[in-house]
Design a protein around this motif. Structure first.
Motif, PDB file in Angstrom:
ATOM      1  N   THR A  40       0.810  -1.214   0.000  1.00 46.58           N
ATOM      2  CA  THR A  40       0.000   0.000   0.000  1.00 46.58           C
ATOM      3  C   THR A  40       0.849   1.273   0.000  1.00 46.58           C
ATOM      4  N   ALA A  41       2.123   1.163   0.373  1.00 45.91           N
ATOM      5  CA  ALA A  41       2.961   2.354   0.552  1.00 45.91           C
ATOM      6  C   ALA A  41       3.052   3.197  -0.713  1.00 45.91           C
ATOM      7  N   ALA A  42       3.086   2.553  -1.874  1.00 50.71           N
ATOM      8  CA  ALA A  42       3.243   3.290  -3.132  1.00 50.71           C
ATOM      9  C   ALA A  42       2.092   4.263  -3.366  1.00 50.71           C
ATOM     10  N   TYR A  43       0.921   3.966  -2.797  1.00 50.11           N
ATOM     11  CA  TYR A  43      -0.250   4.795  -3.056  1.00 50.11           C
ATOM     12  C   TYR A  43      -0.543   5.807  -1.952  1.00 50.11           C
ATOM     13  N   ARG A  44       0.214   5.759  -0.855  1.00 50.52           N
ATOM     14  CA  ARG A  44      -0.079   6.688   0.245  1.00 50.52           C
ATOM     15  C   ARG A  44       0.055   8.143  -0.169  1.00 50.52           C
ATOM     16  N   GLU A  64       3.241  -6.555   4.360  1.00 51.93           N
ATOM     17  CA  GLU A  64       2.906  -5.502   5.320  1.00 51.93           C
ATOM     18  C   GLU A  64       2.205  -6.111   6.538  1.00 51.93           C
TER      19      GLU A  64
END
Length: 238
Positions: free
Chosen positions: A17-21, A42
């Protein structure tokens, strides 16, 4: 005021999910960005990763369905584009943005990473630049993540949609001009994956052309999602 539409974002193989934060703030207030966490990474690292697209799509659809209580659309990058298409078949998004992936009805024409040795596999991950180099430089981290990474690539490489299966919503396909993983014919073939409107666009860069939230990419994503919402309102009024 609540956002007009939710955008569920599906990660690439081995991604999270980090890429979309960074998108969350960049696309608000009109669009609520919802990064989709998958098993095997994650906070869900203890869960086994899926090796079949259909079983993963079924689980993800069940998990997301309570959040389908507001108009929504999907964005998926690479493996995530295939997963987004499969979840879209099981639900009713206003539209789909497919990034850096061949159309779902096409078989892969490239070297199967899932069949490489560990050393070759890690070398390919470095080449693709989708996994942080600091992660790949830590042997213990690599050993921990390899099962999920291999499962993701096996799932992505083996996936091919059954003939005749199509969506009925708009599809926008995006890719980097220097991407070795998808060519123009494979990207354009997304128009055959839906009965709805289709368009495509190319950006400077390679497979991860959207890294660091390039402003022109985010502008295109925003425009596409708002187009989906506008088209849905017109259809409803008609």
């Amino acid at each position: 005021m609540a956002p007009a539409i939710r955008l569920f974002c599906f990660p690439h193989a081995g991604g999270g999910t980090a890429a979309y934060r960074p998108w969350v703030g960049a696309l608000s207030p009109e669009i609520e960005v919802v990064p989709v966490p998958l098993p095997g990474r994650e906070a869900r690292i203890a869960e086994p990763a899926h090796e079949r697209m259909d079983t993963l799509a079924e689980q993800v659809t069940r998990e997301l369905s309570p959040s389908f209580d507001r108009p929504y659309a999907f964005f998926g990058h690479s493996m995530g584009a295939g997963l987004a298409w499969e979840v879209a078949r099981r639900s009713a998004p206003l539209g789909l943005i497919a990034s850096a992936r061949r159309a779902p009805q096409l078989p892969t024409r490239r070297r199967l990473m899932s069949q490489l040795s560990d050393e070759q596999f890690v070398a390919e991950l470095r080449r693709l630049e989708g996994t942080p180099q600091e992660v790949l430089d830590e042997p213990e981290l690599v050993e921990l993540l390899l099962p999920t990474l291999r499962a993701d690539f096996a799932l992505s490489e083996s996936f091919r949609a059954p003939a005749g299966r199509k969506l009925h919503c708009p599809v926008v396909a995006l890719a980097g001009e220097g991407d070795s993983e998808v060519d123009r014919a494979e990207l354009t073939a997304w128009q055959d994956a839906t009965t709805g409107p289709f368009r495509s666009r190319w950006f400077p860069g390679g497979h991860f052309y959207l890294a660091n939230g390039a402003p022109e990419v985010l502008a295109e994503v925003r425009a596409a999602v708002l187009e989906f919402a506008a088209a849905a309102r017109l259809t409803h009024h008609a």
